[in-house]
Design a protein around this motif. Structure first.
Motif, short mmCIF file in Angstrom:
data_model
loop_
_atom_site.label_atom_id
_atom_site.label_comp_id
_atom_site.label_asym_id
_atom_site.label_seq_id
_atom_site.Cartn_x
_atom_site.Cartn_y
_atom_site.Cartn_z
N HIS A 156 0.82 -1.22 0.00
CA HIS A 156 0.00 0.00 0.00
C HIS A 156 0.84 1.26 0.00
CE1 HIS A 156 -3.65 2.28 0.59
NE2 HIS A 156 -3.26 2.74 1.78
N PHE A 157 1.96 1.24 0.73
CA PHE A 157 2.83 2.42 0.84
C PHE A 157 4.08 2.31 -0.02
CE2 PHE A 157 1.36 4.06 5.30
CZ PHE A 157 0.23 4.61 4.70
N LYS A 158 4.12 1.30 -0.91
CA LYS A 158 5.22 1.14 -1.87
C LYS A 158 6.57 0.92 -1.19
CE LYS A 158 2.83 4.43 -4.93
NZ LYS A 158 1.98 5.01 -3.87
N CYS A 159 6.55 0.31 -0.03
CA CYS A 159 7.81 -0.02 0.68
C CYS A 159 8.15 -1.48 0.36
CB CYS A 159 7.64 0.19 2.18
SG CYS A 159 7.21 1.87 2.65
N TYR A 194 -6.55 0.08 3.43
CA TYR A 194 -6.98 -0.09 2.04
C TYR A 194 -8.34 0.53 1.76
CZ TYR A 194 -3.00 -3.04 0.95
OH TYR A 194 -1.72 -3.49 0.72
N GLU A 195 -9.22 0.61 2.77
CA GLU A 195 -10.53 1.21 2.55
C GLU A 195 -10.56 2.71 2.82
OE1 GLU A 195 -13.49 -0.90 4.78
OE2 GLU A 195 -13.15 -2.80 3.74
N SER A 196 -9.68 3.19 3.69
CA SER A 196 -9.73 4.60 4.07
C SER A 196 -8.94 5.52 3.16
CB SER A 196 -9.22 4.77 5.51
OG SER A 196 -9.99 4.03 6.43
N HIS A 197 -7.80 5.06 2.67
CA HIS A 197 -6.92 5.91 1.87
C HIS A 197 -7.34 5.88 0.40
CE1 HIS A 197 -3.67 5.07 5.14
NE2 HIS A 197 -4.53 5.98 5.53
N ARG A 198 -8.44 6.55 0.11
CA ARG A 198 -9.00 6.49 -1.24
C ARG A 198 -8.12 7.19 -2.27
NH1 ARG A 198 -14.25 4.37 -1.07
NH2 ARG A 198 -14.17 2.90 0.67
N LEU A 258 -4.97 6.72 -2.45
CA LEU A 258 -4.01 5.69 -2.85
C LEU A 258 -4.70 4.46 -3.43
CD1 LEU A 258 -1.59 5.73 0.25
CD2 LEU A 258 -1.39 7.02 -1.89
N ASN A 259 -5.92 4.21 -3.01
CA ASN A 259 -6.65 3.00 -3.41
C ASN A 259 -8.11 3.40 -3.66
OD1 ASN A 259 -7.00 0.18 -3.82
ND2 ASN A 259 -7.66 -0.10 -1.70
N PRO A 260 -8.40 4.02 -4.80
CA PRO A 260 -9.70 4.67 -5.02
C PRO A 260 -10.91 3.78 -4.83
CG PRO A 260 -8.14 5.26 -6.74
CD PRO A 260 -7.49 4.18 -5.94
N HIS A 261 -10.82 2.50 -5.13
CA HIS A 261 -11.98 1.62 -5.05
C HIS A 261 -12.08 0.89 -3.72
CE1 HIS A 261 -12.78 2.44 -9.24
NE2 HIS A 261 -11.55 2.09 -9.55
N GLY A 262 -11.13 1.11 -2.81
CA GLY A 262 -11.20 0.50 -1.49
C GLY A 262 -11.12 -1.01 -1.49
#
Length: 326
Positions: free
Chosen positions: A251-254, A292-296, A298-302
């Motif tokens: 999610h954070f590209k680490c 994954y559900e909150s950071h829209r 970064l992840n528009p569709h949750g």
């Protein structure tokens, strides 16, 4: 994400960032301390004495900063002394909420629907971000602190624990570890994940993996960060390591390496996860679904990934020498 301005909630305000695209974390505004006798702590005012049943903790099971406080509550046997409310994992336009869901524990003090109501209960004209954890004083009807680093030391010392995770002889070493790990790893994952330019991302992710490589070398020859004794530095590191493969790597590209790719760190992580009382503070459903559900942005569709499969109950096989079997 939202914030309060003069006590009024404003939804959908952006994360604070500098003009070069780097993520900047806000300072915690409530900085009082609970002490054994109610005397003032290192910051803030006095009058907050450690008492059974007087304080209430507001947390998110997803948040690594709040997770620290649940761990220290468990390590010091304070589950019956300090009550807890747990917010819903989903944080959108209203910020943290108490919407009913698996693992959510409602607010018994204010019957609040939103965490920002707790902040305005303490200061009706509060301006700033609304974050967890929050330590609330039922007697004075106000927030003691919303700084996790301070709260864990209160929990470790004010109720008779003697500050055993921050011993005098190791404080300089612990402080140095905390400073590096916070800047490059605890907060480093957020600086990488929320960067809005390639340069800002690389400026965060490269020191992050330098620190992970350094920690791997340290834990190859010692059991804990300060040697044979577990300290505050270990427990401040643990929530970030726990979330790394589950969330931060993807999610954070680490994603240069996983914690699973580090033999010593992997064994160390499993040992801490299996520590008495700690496993019960972990909720991977809240962790995965929050990020994954909150950071829209970064992840528009949750969409929440189904993996990776994590097994932290496997034997850690760690001894005084450090290195565990991966």
């Amino acid at each position: 994400m939202g914030l309060l301005i003069n006590g009024v909630w404003h939804a959908d305000t952006p994360l604070v960032a500098t003009k070069d695209g780097a993520f900047v974390r806000n300072e915690s505004p409530f900085r009082n301390w609970v002490t054994a006798d109610g005397a003032p702590g290192p910051t803030g005012e006095g009058g907050f004495q450690a008492e059974h049943g007087r304080y209430h903790l507001y947390v998110s099971l997803a948040c690594p900063w709040a997770h620290r406080t649940l761990i220290f509550r468990a390590l010091n046997g304070l589950q019956d002394s300090i009550s807890v409310s747990v917010v819903n994992w989903l944080m959108l336009g209203h910020g943290w909420t108490f919407v009913e869901g698996e693992g959510v524990v409602p607010d018994p003090i204010h019957n609040a629907r939103f965490l920002h109501e707790i902040y305005t209960a303490a200061d009706r004209r509060f301006t700033g971000k609304v974050t967890v954890p929050v330590l609330w004083d039922k007697a004075r009807g106000t927030i003691v602190s919303n700084e996790s680093a301070d709260i864990i030391r209160m929990l470790d010392s004010a109720w008779g624990g003697g500050g055993r995770h921050y011993p005098d002889a190791l404080r300089e070493e612990i402080d140095a570890l905390n400073a590096r790990i916070y800047d490059t790893l605890n907060n480093g994952v957020y600086k990488a994940g929320f960067a809005t330019t390639q340069a800002a991302y690389e400026a965060a992710v490269n020191p992050l993996f330098e620190t992970l490589d350094w920690l791997e070398a340290q834990l190859t020859t010692r059991r804990y960060l300060c040697g044979d004794v577990i300290t505050e530095a270990d427990w401040r590191l643990f929530p970030t390591l726990l979330r790394f493969d589950a969330v931060y790597a993807g999610h954070f590209k680490c994603d240069r390496r996983r914690i699973a790719d580090y033999p010593a760190l992997s064994g160390y992580l499993r040992e801490l996860y299996q520590w008495p009382g700690v496993r019960e503070t972990v909720n991977f459903s809240h962790i995965r679904r929050h990020y994954y559900e909150s950071h829209r942005g970064l992840n528009p569709h949750g969409i929440v990934p189904v993996g990776p499969v994590l097994d932290y109950d496997r034997p850690h096989e760690r001894g005084g020498g450090g290195l565990g079997v991966a």
